[in-house]
Enzyme design. Structure first.
Site, PDB file in Angstrom:
ATOM      1  N   GLU A 391       0.800  -1.005  -0.002  1.00 16.38           N
ATOM      2  CA  GLU A 391      -0.011  -0.058   0.055  1.00 16.38           C
ATOM      3  C   GLU A 391       0.740   1.366  -0.063  1.00 16.38           C
ATOM      4  O   GLU A 391       1.926   1.318   0.546  1.00 16.38           O
ATOM      5  CB  GLU A 391      -0.878   0.024   1.174  1.00 16.38           C
ATOM      6  CG  GLU A 391      -1.592   1.389   1.294  1.00 16.38           C
ATOM      7  CD  GLU A 391      -2.359   1.301   2.905  1.00 16.38           C
ATOM      8  OE1 GLU A 391      -2.926   2.538   3.240  1.00 16.38           O
ATOM      9  OE2 GLU A 391      -2.714   0.283   3.541  1.00 16.38           O
ATOM     10  N   GLU A 396      -2.624  11.884   2.672  1.00 13.20           N
ATOM     11  CA  GLU A 396      -3.453  11.353   3.607  1.00 13.20           C
ATOM     12  C   GLU A 396      -3.419  12.360   4.706  1.00 13.20           C
ATOM     13  O   GLU A 396      -2.486  12.709   5.035  1.00 13.20           O
ATOM     14  CB  GLU A 396      -3.058   9.928   4.149  1.00 13.20           C
ATOM     15  CG  GLU A 396      -3.819   9.438   4.935  1.00 13.20           C
ATOM     16  CD  GLU A 396      -3.717   7.949   5.669  1.00 13.20           C
ATOM     17  OE1 GLU A 396      -4.407   7.317   6.071  1.00 13.20           O
ATOM     18  OE2 GLU A 396      -2.391   7.726   5.491  1.00 13.20           O
TER      19      GLU A 396
END
Length: 625
Positions: A391, A396
Site C-alpha cells: 500500500e 493522507e
C-alpha cells in the site's frame, strides 16, 4: 620337476607331450625322452593309436600346452628374473601390450574428438546468440520518457473509477456509509464545476530569457539541507552551552560548600555570571538582527530587479486553464459528504479500474478535506491482497494535520535504513511510546518509523514507513494548504530505477515549470505538443524510498495496485486521535462519532476540489542495463 623338464624337451611335440602326461597319470612307463620320441613314431607308423584315444589326446593336449606355458614362465621366474623369457611368451605379451596401447590411444582420440566437437558446438551457439542479440538489440525496458496514460479531468473523471457502496473496512472502521454513483449524484456529493479564475488565483508566467524564469530547484533544495544542518548544529551547541552552564552552577555550588565563603562574595559571583549570560544573549540578538537586515536587503534588491523598467512584468494566467475557453476558467471535480439520521455520514470511495506496477501519479488540488474528524486519502492499494501486494499513501490527512506525509505498508523485510544522505528534503515520522505487547508498558525509546512492516513490534500497528515533509512543514496539508489555494502532489514509483519518491508543491506559483507545462498539455490531441514530465527538473523529493535489488526492500512488495480516492470520518486513525487533536471538541463530545453526528459547520470544509489526476508511465525502450 622331472615331468616339467620332459615337457620342455618335447618342444611342442604334441604326441610326446601327450604321452608324458599319460605317464604322469601312471598310465604308461615313462622312459627317456628319446625313447618316447621313437615310440611315438612307431605308434604313428603302426596305427596303434585309436580315434577315440586321439580325441582324448587332443583334449588333454590343450591342457598340456597351457601347463607348459605356465611351467616355462615359472622356470624363468625361478631363474632369478633374468628377463630371458621364451620367445613365444615375449611375443604374446608384446602383442597384448600393443593391443592395449592401441585401444587406449583409440579411446583417448575418441574422447578428444567428442570434447572438441562439443566445444565447437558451444562456440557456434554463443556466436549465434551474440550475433542475434546484436542484430535484435537489448531487451525493452520501461526507461524512456514519461507518456500520459490517464488524464482524469472534468466530466471524464468518473470513467476511470468505480463507486464502492457499503460500510468502511473493518481495519479503518470509519463512521461513514459509502454510496453508489447514482445515490451520490442524487445527494449532490459528486459534481463537476467550472469556475472563472480571479486575478488573485492566477500565477505569474515569465517570458523566456527573463532571469526570474530560471529555475534551479536542486540548488534551492541543497541550500535548504545546508540550512537544516546549521540549525541542527546550533541546537546542539545550545544544548552544550546549557550543559556547561549547569556544570558551572554545580561547580560553584560545590565550591561554596567547600570554602564556606560569605554571602556577599557568592552574590558577587552570581551577579557576574548573570551579567555574562545577559551579554551573550545581547550579542546573539545583535547577530540575529544583522542577519535579518542582510536578508531584507537581498529581498529589496531582488524586488528592485523585478520592478525594473527594463524587464516586462509577468503574465497572469490560471495554473491549468481550460483549453476550449476564451475566458480564464478551470474545471474541477468536487467530492463531499452528507449527514444521515442514522448517524454515519454518506460519503464517496472511488476505486480505480486500472491496475499498476509502476508509474508517475500526480494530483492537482485546489482544496482537500480538513478539520476535526476528517480522514481523506489518495492512495494505491490491492486491498484483496493486503498487505502482501503493499500500500502506498500519496496524500493522507487526519484531523488538523498540516504537513504532507507519504506512508508505505508491506509484509516483512522492507526497511528504509539505506536512504542515501542528501537525497531528500524530508524526515521520518517517529514511533515513541509504543506499549510493550507483554507488559503494556510504553517504550519511550526514540525511533524513526523506517520499517514498512505493518506489524513491526516497535511501531504503531499499521504505521509503516512514513516520510514527512520538512521544506513546507506546517503548510503542505489540510487547512494551511487550502488557504494557499491548494497544491500539487506527485509520486514516482519506478522499480527499474529502484525507488519510490514523493514531492509536494504549494502554492501553485511554486510548481516547477516542467511539471506545470506537463499538466497543461496532458490533454492535447496532438501528442507532439505534450510536454513529458521530468522529475530530474523538480529538485529533491521530500520522501525517498529505495526498493529493488541491492536495497533493504524488495520491489515485489508493491504490485498490482489501483488508485483509490476516499473521504472517511473518525475510525481507527482520526477517531483514536480525536481526544489529542481536537481538545476543544472533546470537551463537549466525548467521542469522534458524536462530534460528526452533530453535523457541525466545520465539516463544510470536508470536501475534495480536484483539477485533475494524471498518470504517466515510462515508454519501453531497448537498454542493456
Amino acid at each position: 620337476d622331472e615331468i616339467g623338464n620332459q615337457l620342455l624337451q618335447a618342444d611342442g611335440n604334441a604326441r610326446l607331450e601327450h604321452d608324458i602326461l599319460r605317464k604322469s597319470l601312471n598310465l604308461i612307463d615313462l622312459g627317456p625322452t628319446a625313447t618316447l620320441l621313437q615310440q611315438f613314431e612307431e605308434d604313428e607308423e603302426g596305427g596303434d593309436i585309436k580315434d577315440e584315444e586321439l580325441v582324448e589326446h587332443e583334449r588333454v593336449l590343450e591342457r598340456i600346452h597351457e601347463s607348459t606355458r605356465r611351467l616355462r614362465a615359472a622356470s624363468i621366474g625361478d631363474g632369478g628374473g633374468s628377463g630371458n623369457q621364451h620367445p613365444e611368451i615375449e611375443k604374446e605379451e608384446s602383442s597384448s601390450l600393443l593391443d592395449y596401447e592401441q585401444q587406449r590411444t583409440r579411446i583417448v582420440r575418441q574422447v578428444l574428438t567428442m570434447v572438441g566437437v562439443t566445444a565447437i558446438l558451444i562456440l557456434l551457439v554463443c556466436v549465434a546468440l551474440a550475433l542475434g542479440t546484436i542484430a535484435v538489440g537489448p531487451p525493452k525496458q520501461p526507461v524512456g520518457a514519461y507518456k500520459i496514460i490517464e488524464a482524469q479531468v472534468g466530466h471524464d473523471f468518473w470513467q476511470y473509477y468505480d463507486f464502492y457502496a457499503g460500510k468502511d473496512s473493518a481495519g479503518s472502521n470509519g463512521h461513514i456509509m459509502y454510496v453508489s454513483e447514482q445515490k451520490a449524484r442524487e445527494e449532490g456529493i459528486v459534481n463537476v464545476v467550472t469556475e472563472t479564475v480571479g486575478v488573485g488565483d492566477m500565477i505569474e508566467i515569465y517570458e523566456d530569457g527573463d532571469p526570474r524564469a530560471e529555475e534551479n530547484w536542486l540548488a534551492e533544495d541543497l541550500a535548504f539541507l545546508e540550512q537544516l544542518k546549521r540549525k541542527k548544529l546550533e541546537e546542539e551547541e545550545a544544548l552544550e552551552r546549557e550543559k556547561q552552564e549547569e556544570e558551572k552552577k554545580k561547580k560553584k555550588h560545590d565550591e561554596k560548600k567547600k570554602t564556606d565563603n560569605d554571602d556577599s562574595t557568592e552574590q558577587t559571583k552570581e551577579d557576574s555570571a548573570t551579567k555574562e549570560k545577559k551579554a551573550n544573549r545581547l550579542l546573539e540578538e545583535v547577530e540575529r538582527q544583522q542577519e535579518q537586515e542582510q536578508a531584507q536587503q537581498q529581498l529589496v534588491s531582488s524586488e528592485s530587479i523585478v520592478t525594473s523598467d527594463e524587464i516586462k512584468p509577468p503574465r497572469l494566467e490560471p495554473f491549468n486553464p481550460d483549453q476550449n475557453s476564451d475566458v480564464p476558467e478551470e474545471t474541477f471535480v468536487v467530492i463531499s459528504s452528507t449527514p444521515t439520521p442514522e448517524g454515519p455520514r454518506n460519503s464517496v470511495r472511488l476505486e480505480g479500474r486500472r491496475r499498476f506496477n509502476r508509474g508517475l501519479f500526480i494530483i492537482d488540488l485546489r482544496h482537500m478535506p480538513a478539520g476535526c474528524g476528517t480522514w481523506p486519502a489518495f492512495w494505491l492499494t490491492d486491498e484483496a491482497n493486503w498487505p502482501v501486494n503493499g500500500e502506498i499513501d500519496i496524500v493522507e490527512g487526519v484531523n488538523y494535520q498540516d504537513t504532507a506525509k507519504t506512508a508505505l505498508h508491506t509484509t516483512r523485510v522492507c526497511r528504509m535504513d539505506d536512504v542515501p544522505e542528501g537525497s531528500k528534503t524530508g524526515t521520518w515520522d517517529t514511533a515513541v511510546g509504543i506499549p510493550d505487547r507483554k507488559t503494556g508498558i510504553p517504550d519511550m525509546t526514540f525511533r524513526y518509523a523506517q520499517d514498512c512492516f505493518v506489524y513491526d513490534p516497535h511501531q504503531w500497528i499499521n504505521q509503516g514507513c512514513v516520510a514527512s515533509d520538512l521544506k513546507l512543514e506546517g503548510r503542505s496539508l489540510g487547512v494551511p494548504l487550502n488557504q494557499n489555494g491548494g497544491g500539487v502532489y506527485a509520486l514516482e514509483w519506478d522499480p527499474v530505477y529502484k525507488h519510490i519518491k514523493t514531492w509536494v508543491f504549494s502554492p501553485h506559483g511554486r510548481v516547477p515549470s516542467n511539471l506545470r507545462d506537463a499538466l497543461r498539455t496532458a490533454t492535447n490531441e496532438d501528442e507532439s505538443t505534450r510536454v513529458a514530465p521530468d522529475t530530474n527538473q523538480w529538485g529533491l523529493p521530500y520522501g525517498h524510498f529505495p526498493i529493488g535489488d541491492g536495497t533493504n526492500c524488495p520491489a515485489g512488495h508493491f504490485r498490482n495496485m489501483r488508485l483509490v480516492i476516499n473521504l472517511a470520518f473518525c475510525g481507527s486513525v482520526a477517531g483514536n486521535r480525536y481526544f489529542m487533536d481536537c481538545p476543544k471538541q472533546f470537551k463537549k463530545f466525548k467521542t469522534c462519532n458524536e462530534w460528526v453526528e452533530s453535523d457541525p459547520d466545520e465539516l463544510k470544509e470536508a470536501y475534495w476540489k480536484i483539477r485533475g489526476v494524471y498518470v504517466y508511465e515510462r515508454e519501453w525502450q531497448k537498454q542493456w542495463s
